[in-house]
Write a protein that holds these residues in place. Structure first.
Motif, PDB file in Angstrom:
ATOM      1  N   ASN A  91       0.831  -1.205   0.000  1.00 33.18           N
ATOM      2  CA  ASN A  91       0.000   0.000   0.000  1.00 33.18           C
ATOM      3  C   ASN A  91       0.865   1.254   0.000  1.00 33.18           C
ATOM      4  OD1 ASN A  91      -2.082  -1.775   0.306  1.00 33.18           O
ATOM      5  ND2 ASN A  91      -2.635  -1.133   2.377  1.00 33.18           N
ATOM      6  N   ALA A  92       0.241   2.376  -0.340  1.00 29.25           N
ATOM      7  CA  ALA A  92       0.919   3.670  -0.266  1.00 29.25           C
ATOM      8  C   ALA A  92      -0.119   4.759  -0.040  1.00 29.25           C
ATOM      9  CB  ALA A  92       1.708   3.941  -1.545  1.00 29.25           C
ATOM     10  N   VAL A  93       0.364   5.937   0.276  1.00 28.50           N
ATOM     11  CA  VAL A  93      -0.483   7.120   0.401  1.00 28.50           C
ATOM     12  C   VAL A  93      -0.113   8.080  -0.731  1.00 28.50           C
ATOM     13  CG1 VAL A  93      -1.188   9.056   1.842  1.00 28.50           C
ATOM     14  CG2 VAL A  93      -0.618   6.860   2.903  1.00 28.50           C
ATOM     15  N   THR A  94      -1.115   8.454  -1.504  1.00 19.71           N
ATOM     16  CA  THR A  94      -0.927   9.334  -2.652  1.00 19.71           C
ATOM     17  C   THR A  94      -1.780  10.585  -2.458  1.00 19.71           C
ATOM     18  OG1 THR A  94      -0.492   7.476  -4.150  1.00 19.71           O
ATOM     19  CG2 THR A  94      -1.238   9.524  -5.161  1.00 19.71           C
ATOM     20  N   VAL A  95      -1.246  11.739  -2.829  1.00 17.99           N
ATOM     21  CA  VAL A  95      -1.996  12.997  -2.693  1.00 17.99           C
ATOM     22  C   VAL A  95      -2.019  13.742  -4.025  1.00 17.99           C
ATOM     23  CG1 VAL A  95      -1.445  13.215  -0.240  1.00 17.99           C
ATOM     24  CG2 VAL A  95       0.018  14.359  -1.944  1.00 17.99           C
ATOM     25  N   ALA A 108       8.602  18.356   3.094  1.00 17.03           N
ATOM     26  CA  ALA A 108       8.371  16.927   2.909  1.00 17.03           C
ATOM     27  C   ALA A 108       9.528  16.294   2.133  1.00 17.03           C
ATOM     28  CB  ALA A 108       7.060  16.684   2.165  1.00 17.03           C
ATOM     29  N   SER A 109       9.950  15.119   2.568  1.00 12.21           N
ATOM     30  CA  SER A 109      11.028  14.393   1.897  1.00 12.21           C
ATOM     31  C   SER A 109      10.560  13.878   0.547  1.00 12.21           C
ATOM     32  CB  SER A 109      11.479  13.212   2.760  1.00 12.21           C
ATOM     33  OG  SER A 109      12.277  12.299   2.019  1.00 12.21           O
ATOM     34  N   SER A 110      11.443  13.859  -0.402  1.00 11.28           N
ATOM     35  CA  SER A 110      11.110  13.323  -1.724  1.00 11.28           C
ATOM     36  C   SER A 110      11.173  11.808  -1.770  1.00 11.28           C
ATOM     37  CB  SER A 110      12.081  13.895  -2.773  1.00 11.28           C
ATOM     38  OG  SER A 110      13.425  13.471  -2.489  1.00 11.28           O
ATOM     39  N   ARG A 111      11.586  11.155  -0.653  1.00  8.71           N
ATOM     40  CA  ARG A 111      11.842   9.709  -0.677  1.00  8.71           C
ATOM     41  C   ARG A 111      10.897   8.925   0.236  1.00  8.71           C
ATOM     42  NH1 ARG A 111      16.286   8.394  -3.403  1.00  8.71           N
ATOM     43  NH2 ARG A 111      16.487   6.393  -2.328  1.00  8.71           N
ATOM     44  N   PHE A 112       9.701   9.419   0.405  1.00  8.62           N
ATOM     45  CA  PHE A 112       8.622   8.683   1.067  1.00  8.62           C
ATOM     46  C   PHE A 112       8.766   8.572   2.582  1.00  8.62           C
ATOM     47  CE2 PHE A 112       8.906   6.050  -3.059  1.00  8.62           C
ATOM     48  CZ  PHE A 112       8.120   6.939  -3.769  1.00  8.62           C
ATOM     49  N   GLY A 200       0.952  11.367 -13.753  1.00 11.30           N
ATOM     50  CA  GLY A 200       1.160  12.740 -13.316  1.00 11.30           C
ATOM     51  C   GLY A 200      -0.033  13.339 -12.597  1.00 11.30           C
ATOM     52  N   ILE A 201      -0.956  12.473 -12.148  1.00  7.79           N
ATOM     53  CA  ILE A 201      -2.167  12.943 -11.460  1.00  7.79           C
ATOM     54  C   ILE A 201      -1.908  13.154  -9.976  1.00  7.79           C
ATOM     55  CG2 ILE A 201      -4.500  12.228 -10.751  1.00  7.79           C
ATOM     56  CD1 ILE A 201      -4.660  10.756 -13.455  1.00  7.79           C
ATOM     57  N   GLY A 202      -1.083  12.280  -9.385  1.00  8.93           N
ATOM     58  CA  GLY A 202      -0.840  12.346  -7.948  1.00  8.93           C
ATOM     59  C   GLY A 202       0.618  12.154  -7.609  1.00  8.93           C
ATOM     60  N   ARG A 203       0.924  12.387  -6.343  1.00  8.73           N
ATOM     61  CA  ARG A 203       2.288  12.223  -5.830  1.00  8.73           C
ATOM     62  C   ARG A 203       2.249  11.259  -4.649  1.00  8.73           C
ATOM     63  NH1 ARG A 203       7.257  11.785  -3.297  1.00  8.73           N
ATOM     64  NH2 ARG A 203       8.836  13.054  -4.368  1.00  8.73           N
ATOM     65  N   ILE A 204       2.991  10.162  -4.737  1.00  8.68           N
ATOM     66  CA  ILE A 204       3.098   9.226  -3.622  1.00  8.68           C
ATOM     67  C   ILE A 204       3.944   9.879  -2.541  1.00  8.68           C
ATOM     68  CG2 ILE A 204       3.881   6.945  -2.884  1.00  8.68           C
ATOM     69  CD1 ILE A 204       3.453   5.989  -5.764  1.00  8.68           C
ATOM     70  N   ILE A 205       3.426   9.880  -1.285  1.00 13.61           N
ATOM     71  CA  ILE A 205       4.146  10.597  -0.224  1.00 13.61           C
ATOM     72  C   ILE A 205       4.725   9.676   0.837  1.00 13.61           C
ATOM     73  CG2 ILE A 205       2.949  12.766  -0.571  1.00 13.61           C
ATOM     74  CD1 ILE A 205       1.219  12.059   1.918  1.00 13.61           C
ATOM     75  N   THR A 206       4.118   8.510   1.060  1.00 15.14           N
ATOM     76  CA  THR A 206       4.705   7.537   1.977  1.00 15.14           C
ATOM     77  C   THR A 206       4.126   6.165   1.684  1.00 15.14           C
ATOM     78  OG1 THR A 206       5.413   7.129   4.257  1.00 15.14           O
ATOM     79  CG2 THR A 206       3.094   7.713   3.923  1.00 15.14           C
ATOM     80  N   ASN A 281      10.831  -0.535  -7.431  1.00 10.71           N
ATOM     81  CA  ASN A 281      11.257   0.757  -7.982  1.00 10.71           C
ATOM     82  C   ASN A 281      10.010   1.615  -8.162  1.00 10.71           C
ATOM     83  OD1 ASN A 281      14.055   0.073  -8.211  1.00 10.71           O
ATOM     84  ND2 ASN A 281      13.527  -1.196  -9.974  1.00 10.71           N
ATOM     85  N   ILE A 282       9.735   2.457  -7.164  1.00  8.53           N
ATOM     86  CA  ILE A 282       8.454   3.130  -7.051  1.00  8.53           C
ATOM     87  C   ILE A 282       8.526   4.536  -7.630  1.00  8.53           C
ATOM     88  CG2 ILE A 282       6.599   3.771  -5.471  1.00  8.53           C
ATOM     89  CD1 ILE A 282       7.257   0.745  -5.537  1.00  8.53           C
ATOM     90  N   PRO A 283       7.664   4.857  -8.623  1.00 13.63           N
ATOM     91  CA  PRO A 283       7.642   6.222  -9.164  1.00 13.63           C
ATOM     92  C   PRO A 283       7.021   7.174  -8.159  1.00 13.63           C
ATOM     93  CG  PRO A 283       5.825   4.949 -10.080  1.00 13.63           C
ATOM     94  CD  PRO A 283       6.635   3.993  -9.232  1.00 13.63           C
ATOM     95  N   THR A 284       7.604   8.335  -8.019  1.00 11.94           N
ATOM     96  CA  THR A 284       7.093   9.294  -7.046  1.00 11.94           C
ATOM     97  C   THR A 284       5.891  10.061  -7.565  1.00 11.94           C
ATOM     98  OG1 THR A 284       8.556  11.035  -7.829  1.00 11.94           O
ATOM     99  CG2 THR A 284       9.390   9.620  -6.061  1.00 11.94           C
ATOM    100  N   GLY A 285       5.875  10.319  -8.881  1.00  9.02           N
ATOM    101  CA  GLY A 285       4.842  11.157  -9.466  1.00  9.02           C
ATOM    102  C   GLY A 285       5.379  12.477  -9.958  1.00  9.02           C
TER     103      GLY A 285
END
Length: 402
Positions: A91-95, A108-112, A200-206, A281-285
């Motif tokens: 799972n992840a949290v995306t905003v 906020a860190s760029s690395r989750f 490019g819709i969201g950004r994974i944050i953690t 290898n997780i894309p950040t967004g």
């Protein structure tokens, strides 16, 4: 080959249905003389209802759901047991892009990193408190997603009841809800975080695997009356799924697994959405890719063992968030909803590594650790919570009271 048992199993289009799909598509079910019929559903409520009325013998199920069913927290729910887990993490949290920009401006860190993300989100919420609360979505009230999101928020100084709004959205609709501005963030399983990031819709944050390393997710939920009436078929099913988990956990198979899961009858998405979680290898967004250890674990680290400590942690969160009263009867119901005894009966004879206990202290292992086991060697951990807390299943009352 003559197939002796027909077993209908419901699932949702998520990466962590992989073990079920591989059991059918790679012949592991057939090798156990099982005709494994997989039926795709689009909501956890449908899974619940169809299991209750006897359409399914078993289902791909949220880890807390059997407990909630047995505690009477869901309508039209049958007595359900979990004799097997279907993996760890995933799972992840995306905003939204706008919320991420505000969080980034607040460090906020760029690395989750969950601590950094939580601190930044707290500051963003504080700055806009007079205007509105951000709305986050989870997949079900009785889900690991709901509890891990609330755990992370609370540990970050954000009150999940007052500072944010939490709503329920089925997994396949999360990305569209975010794109349409109906929500500002969500906690969901793959591929719906990677999909939003790649578009490019969201950004994974953690990530779940950073909030609580080696943490539980889905289980095989089995109708208790079916399990009682069909012990041989259940044993065959558990063996088929275990061998499928071994196959899914082998890196050389990940490309083929992604192609299988991408088919319309399963997840029905581009294979490219599935490869990040399988590879780690997780894309950040925002154009970056971060390598993450153990993002989704289908086999190693006893990933398919139904730990009673996992069940009890879920129960502790049900109590924490006011879903059920804390008492010894309810605690016992939660504990007995997970059935490692059935797992041991099915898999012990074929030499599977079996933990020496049915529960463990969660968060105690800071590194990968060989542990005593029956059968093959077994390595567990690390399994820590990001805030350093420990959950002792022998002290549930103390944990709830903190």
């Amino acid at each position: 080959m003559s197939l002796d048992h027909r077993v209908s199993v419901g699932f949702l289009p998520l990466l962590d249905s992989a073990i079920l799909v591989a059991a059918r598509e790679k012949g592991f079910a057939e090798a156990e003389s099982l005709d494994l019929v997989l039926v795709r559903e689009n909501s956890w409520a449908s899974i619940r209802d169809r299991l209750a009325v006897g359409h399914f013998a078993a289902a791909h199920m949220l880890g807390p759901m059997p407990i909630a069913f047995n505690l009477g927290l869901a309508p039209l729910a049958a007595h359900t047991i979990a004799p097997m887990a279907l993996g760890l993490g995933g799972n992840a949290v995306t905003v939204s892009r706008n919320l991420w920009t505000a969080m980034e401006d607040n460090g906020a860190s760029s690395r989750f990193d969950p601590a950094s993300a939580g601190k930044a989100l707290r500051e963003v919420i504080a700055a806009k408190a007079a205007k509105s609360r951000p709305r986050f979505a989870v997949v079900h009230p009785h889900s690991g997603h709901n509890y891990e999101l609330r755990y992370w928020l609370s540990a970050s100084g954000i009150d999940p009841e007052r500072d944010v709004e939490i709503v329920v959205v089925p997994p396949p609709l999360m990305q569209d809800a975010l794109a349409g501005g109906r929500i500002e963030g969500y906690c969901v399983g793959e591929p719906y975080n990677s999909a939003a990031a790649l578009a490019g819709i969201g950004r994974i944050i953690t990530l779940k695997s950073l909030v609580w390393r080696s943490s539980p997710e889905k289980v095989l939920g089995v109708a208790a009356n079916w399990a009682d009436a069909n012990p041989e078929a259940l044993g065959r099913l558990l063996r088929a799924l275990y061998r499928a988990a071994e196959w899914c956990g082998t890196a050389a198979n990940h490309g083929e697994l992604a192609e299988i899961l991408a088919r319309p009858g399963y997840i029905g998405c581009p294979a490219e959405w599935l490869l990040p979680a399988l590879s780690g290898n997780i894309p950040t967004g925002d154009g970056q890719v971060v390598a993450v250890d153990d993002f989704f674990v289908p086999h190693k680290k006893a990933a398919t063992f139904p730990w009673k400590s996992h069940a009890l942690w879920f129960y502790s969160q049900m109590v924490r968030w006011g879903q059920i009263e804390a008492n010894t009867t309810n605690e016992a119901v939660a504990r007995e909803s997970y059935r490692p005894d059935l797992y041991r009966t099915a898999l012990g004879p074929i030499g599977v590594a079996l933990p020496g206990a049915n529960a463990k202290v969660e968060g105690a292992l800071t590194r990968a650790t060989p542990v005593g086991s029956a059968g093959a060697s077994l390595v567990l951990g690390p399994d820590g919570f990001f805030d350093g807390k420990i959950f002792d299943p022998d002290r549930v009352g103390e944990y709830i009271g903190k």
